[in-house]
Design a protein around this motif. Structure first.
Motif, PDB file in Angstrom:
ATOM      1  N   LEU A   1       0.817  -1.222   0.000  1.00 20.31           N
ATOM      2  CA  LEU A   1       0.000   0.000   0.000  1.00 20.31           C
ATOM      3  C   LEU A   1       0.848   1.268   0.000  1.00 20.31           C
ATOM      4  N   THR A   2       2.156   1.134  -0.171  1.00 24.57           N
ATOM      5  CA  THR A   2       3.029   2.311  -0.186  1.00 24.57           C
ATOM      6  C   THR A   2       2.581   3.374  -1.196  1.00 24.57           C
ATOM      7  N   PRO A   3       2.132   2.985  -2.412  1.00 30.19           N
ATOM      8  CA  PRO A   3       1.725   4.021  -3.385  1.00 30.19           C
ATOM      9  C   PRO A   3       0.378   4.675  -3.061  1.00 30.19           C
ATOM     10  N   MET A   4      -0.388   4.140  -2.065  1.00 31.00           N
ATOM     11  CA  MET A   4      -1.745   4.601  -1.829  1.00 31.00           C
ATOM     12  C   MET A   4      -1.838   6.111  -1.556  1.00 31.00           C
ATOM     13  N   PRO A   5      -0.988   6.699  -0.694  1.00 29.31           N
ATOM     14  CA  PRO A   5      -1.093   8.152  -0.458  1.00 29.31           C
ATOM     15  C   PRO A   5      -0.937   8.970  -1.729  1.00 29.31           C
ATOM     16  N   PHE A   6      -0.057   8.505  -2.641  1.00 31.06           N
ATOM     17  CA  PHE A   6       0.135   9.224  -3.896  1.00 31.06           C
ATOM     18  C   PHE A   6      -1.116   9.124  -4.778  1.00 31.06           C
TER      19      PHE A   6
ATOM     20  N   GLY B   1       1.098  -0.645 -10.337  1.00 31.22           N
ATOM     21  CA  GLY B   1       2.174  -1.542 -10.758  1.00 31.22           C
ATOM     22  C   GLY B   1       3.339  -1.535  -9.791  1.00 31.22           C
ATOM     23  N   ILE B   2       3.639  -0.394  -9.199  1.00 28.14           N
ATOM     24  CA  ILE B   2       4.711  -0.317  -8.196  1.00 28.14           C
ATOM     25  C   ILE B   2       4.373  -1.225  -7.015  1.00 28.14           C
TER      26      ILE B   2
END
Length: 582
Positions: free
Chosen positions: A164-169, A252-253
């Motif tokens: 979920l790292t990309p979620m804030p972006f 995708g990340i």
């Protein structure tokens, strides 16, 4: 009125259908969430060497069963939610049309028809998409996305956090892009409205375009408007076209992180191969909500921009307001009086100034004057197409503002200067599309308007289609059909604006005789042809919004230079016309 205030009643009206659709949608999401658990069980069995054909067949059968249920439930939510969006579309369009019918002439004087057509088509279509697929996208983003994250955390919290790292972006991108889309969607709709209005105007005036050879200018103007519309769309596409690829890239990340970190966890035995496959499946389910977030942002912003545009119309209120305590005239005598009435269309130039007039029941008043003297404006006030800026207009001693507008127009029959016809038959235009037309009234109206011989010349008679705006008829024929429509349903007061301007002298003579035949009817008639107002009990001569003279025909011939000279010239023209017919 806010956009939510506008849409809320339609949601409340369809709340059962929406609830049913959401239940079906939640069922689809639930079945999708359980399928990875079945796959995990099968993969773990294969990895441990405990799998049997029966176990794999059972798991495969369960997946097939879930797939069938997903298909059934998906049909259910589409039927309920998409069906609801269609019902909302129909209701808003009907309500918009009904609301437009309540607005008065002043609103349509300043509003382009093309804008209204754009509101009734493109804007409402955007709202339909937002209320249909928008609900689906929101539900999937919240429920399916939230549940998928929950299952991922259950399998391995640390891996879920990394995924979920990309979620804030993603959230930040949706907010930033959403603001830009809202403004650019409104610009696109305004551009479409300009094109619609230009095409409508060109087609409406196609004969003028052809006669004056303006085809190239009209075509060039459309090219300019189309180019502007394309540029507005391209500015919008730069935003919408960037949002979806960005969402896919960020998703995708997350997938790349899971493959790298999750693979190590499988190697070290922290999670089983089945858990890893299930985790990838849940991440795949999460990809759709992430993508849907971008699509949903596009749909919602497009719908909100359209709702904002429609809310402006629904906020409009007629300037000709209905009375709070209306007075009914059970037995109207047909008396009219105006006391120091002034009027302005735009609040600046006074079209009428200090007009005072009294008409007894059963009497007739004629109004003459050069073009722009205020004749049409005065008649428009009598039927409350507008209200005066200052002064009072009364019927039988009661101010018109204290009588319902429908009651005023029931007691006053009005023929406007422009003979507008609908694209139906002659009979439909005269009877006002009434299903129970009275043959006797129809025959009397046709005779009074000198239409009988004209109608006999048509193969279809009264059933002849007149075409758009009466294009199949001559100017005089259109004017007489409009007059017959005014005379079809008699009323105590008859108001006519230049009723014989497009007919020959003999036909005009017969029409005037029919108009003045009812001694009990109050008559107010404006005309440039003095033969139409000669029999009136009183004649007003107007100039620059004021009454410059009044009296009978004989009195005005002696006292008013304009009246005397105009009468002389018209009498000479009639003598020449009669000589030509002799």
């Amino acid at each position: 009125m806010t956009a939510f205030d506008l849409i809320r009643p339609y949601f409340r009206e369809n709340q059962r259908r929406i609830a049913t659709g959401l239940l079906f949608l939640l069922g689809v999401d639930a079945f999708q969430l359980f399928i990875p658990r079945i796959v995990k069980h099968a993969v773990d069995a294969l990895s441990a060497g405990t799998a049997t054909p029966l176990l794999l067949a059972r798991d495969g059968g369960i997946i097939v069963g879930f797939a069938v249920l997903i298909g059934v439930f998906r049909f259910g939510w589409r039927h309920s939610l998409i069906g609801t969006s269609r019902r909302v579309e129909r209701a808003i369009r009907n309500d918009l049309f009904s609301h437009l019918l309540t607005l008065d002439a002043r609103y349509f004087d300043t509003t382009r028809t093309g804008d209204l057509m754009s509101h009734a088509t493109s804007d409402i279509n955007n709202i339909r998409m937002a209320t249909g697929m928008g609900i689906v996208a929101v539900t999937d983003a919240v429920v399916l996305g939230g549940a998928a994250i929950g299952f991922m955390a259950w399998i391995h919290p640390g891996l879920a956090l990394m995924a979920l790292t990309p979620m804030p972006f993603i959230v930040l991108s949706a907010r930033v892009f959403g603001r830009r889309m809202h403004a650019r969607h409104k610009a696109v709709q305004e551009g479409l409205a300009a094109i619609t209005e230009h095409v409508r105007e060109a087609v409406d005036g196609i004969r003028v375009v052809k006669v004056f050879g303006r085809g190239k200018q009209v075509d060039d103007r459309l090219g300019d408007l189309s180019g502007d519309y394309v540029r507005r769309n391209l500015r919008l596409v730069r935003v919408t076209g960037s949002l979806m690829p960005l969402m896919i890239f960020l998703s995708g990340i997350g997938t790349a992180i899971v493959v790298g970190a999750g693979g190590r966890l499988v190697i070290t035995g922290a999670i089983s191969p089945g858990d890893f496959v299930a985790f990838i499946s849940y991440l795949g389910l999460l990809t759709w909500p992430m993508m849907a977030l971008g699509w949903m942002t596009n749909l919602v912003q497009r719908g909100k921009a359209s709702l904002d545009r429609l809310a402006v119309i629904f906020d409009e209120r007629p300037k000709v307001a209905e009375p709070r305590r209306p007075i009914t005239l059970p037995d109207p005598a047909g008396e009219l009086d105006m006391e120091k009435v002034s009027f302005s269309f735009n609040g600046s130039r006074q079209v009428l100034q200090e007009i005072s007039l009294a008409v007894e029941g059963g009497k007739s008043v004629g109004i003459v004057g050069p073009p722009g003297s205020g004749k049409t404006a005065l008649l428009s006030l009598l039927v409350r197409l507008y209200d005066p800026t200052n002064g009072t207009i009364r019927m039988d001693g009661v101010p018109l503002t204290d009588i319902r507008t429908a009651e005023v127009r029931r007691l006053i029959r009005f023929m406007p200067q422009e003979p507008w016809l609908f694209s139906g038959t002659i009979a439909e235009n005269i009877c006002g599309l009434a299903q129970d037309a009275d043959p006797g009234k129809l025959d009397r109206a046709v005779t009074a308007a000198c239409l009988a011989d004209t109608i006999k010349g048509f193969a279809q008679g009264l059933d002849t289609i007149v075409g758009e705006k009466g294009v199949m008829l001559s100017g005089g024929q259109k004017q007489r059909v409009a007059l017959a429509r005014t005379l079809y349903d008699p009323a105590p007061i008859l108001v006519l604006d230049d009723p014989i301007s497009q007919v020959d002298t003999r036909t005009a003579h017969h029409i005037i005789e029919a108009i003045f035949a009812d001694p009990a009817r109050t008559l107010v008639i404006a005309s440039h042809r003095f033969t139409a107002i000669g029999p009136c009990d009183e004649i007003l001569v107007m100039e620059e919004g004021r009454i410059r003279a009044r009296g009978s025909h004989d009195q005005l011939l002696e006292t008013d230079d304009y009246y005397r000279e105009t009468w002389r010239l018209q009498s000479l023209a009639m003598e020449i016309e009669e000589a030509d017919h002799a």
